[in-house]
Scaffold this active site. Structure first.
Site, short mmCIF file in Angstrom:
data_model
loop_
_atom_site.label_atom_id
_atom_site.label_comp_id
_atom_site.label_asym_id
_atom_site.label_seq_id
_atom_site.Cartn_x
_atom_site.Cartn_y
_atom_site.Cartn_z
N ASP A 88 39.09 51.71 48.72
CA ASP A 88 38.53 51.01 49.88
C ASP A 88 37.42 50.33 49.84
OD1 ASP A 88 38.97 49.75 52.64
OD2 ASP A 88 37.64 51.48 53.21
N LYS A 104 42.69 42.46 59.69
CA LYS A 104 41.97 42.11 60.68
C LYS A 104 42.53 41.52 61.88
CE LYS A 104 38.85 44.37 58.62
NZ LYS A 104 38.96 45.87 58.89
#
Length: 264
Positions: free
Chosen positions: A8, A49
């Site tokens: 990540d 998002k």
């Protein structure tokens, strides 16, 4: 042997504490007259998002605030406006601060020395990642492959689509030869859905939610307490391994390679 490690970004390799998205989320919602807490934001951290904003808008407290302010519940247009504000805020912040976490370069160099592919998945968009990737490259961190949900028809985490895309690019058929490293429960779920080994990173994680300065200012007992709290969360998500610092990953790789019959 392990053929690929998938990291990540924020909270794992850059941005200690994953602070940038929290700041941007708060600013975007505050612009709409809505107050949200760090805890509410971090609950689903790691998702794409757009999806994450949708989750926040579904929170009971957010709905109540919205109803009180606008006499209606948030619409799709409202979600688009918040998302636009979030993007602008985050990109501005990323340009100001995208520092590598301690141990990242050392770990990256180890992986490259032993011919292990390095890739990344993220909840950031390609536009956001362009900023982060360039900043990281300036400091010597250059993964072989950087993937966003836009590369896989917007199938964001915890979908395994990005990991599957990476495995295909690296011509890896066996998921046991792949490790996913992340700092959120969504990272762990993504790895599990893809059938790869999962590693949760504790210090500087979104789950811990502290800046480097805040963590360093704690006394030893408090630091242990914070680490243990995060470890329990990763354990509850059934992460295969949990490490304090990213360089501890080396021990995990060597253990897995030995268990697969490959010794260096």
């Amino acid at each position: 042997m392990i053929e690929a490690v998938i990291f990540d970004w924020a909270g794992t390799t850059v941005d200690y504490g994953s602070l940038a998205p929290v700041i941007a989320f708060k600013k975007a919602f505050k612009n709409a007259g809505i107050e949200i807490s760090d805890e509410e934001i971090r609950k689903d951290m790691g998702m794409a998002k757009w999806d994450h904003i949708g989750k926040i808008l579904e929170l009971a407290d957010v709905k109540q605030q919205w109803q009180a302010k606008y006499s209606s519940l948030p619409s799709e247009d409202d979600r688009k406006k918040i998302y636009s504000n979030f993007q602008q805020s985050l990109i501005h912040y990323l340009k100001e601060s995208t520092e590598l976490k301690s141990g990242v370069l050392k770990t990256f160099n180890y992986l490259k020395e032993y011919g292990i592919n390095v890739a990344t998945t993220t909840g950031y968009t390609a536009e956001m990642m362009n900023v982060v990737e360039n900043k990281a490259a300036e400091n010597g961190y250059t993964p072989d492959l950087v993937v966003t949900s836009e590369d896989v028809n917007n199938q964001g985490r915890p979908s395994p689509a990005m990991i599957q895309f990476i495995m295909d690019k690296f011509h890896i058929d066996d998921p046991s030869k792949v490790i996913k490293v992340g700092d959120t429960l969504v990272d762990i779920k993504e790895g599990q859905n893809a059938g790869v080994k999962t590693v949760g990173i504790v210090e500087g994680s979104s789950l811990m939610g502290l800046s480097q300065i805040e963590f360093d200012e704690l006394d030893t007992e408090q630091q242990v307490e914070k680490r243990n709290k995060v470890k329990r969360e990763f354990e509850s998500a059934n992460a295969d391994f949990i490490i304090d610092n990213i360089y501890d990953l080396v021990q995990i790789i060597e253990y897995l390679n030995e268990s697969m019959g490959k010794k260096w």
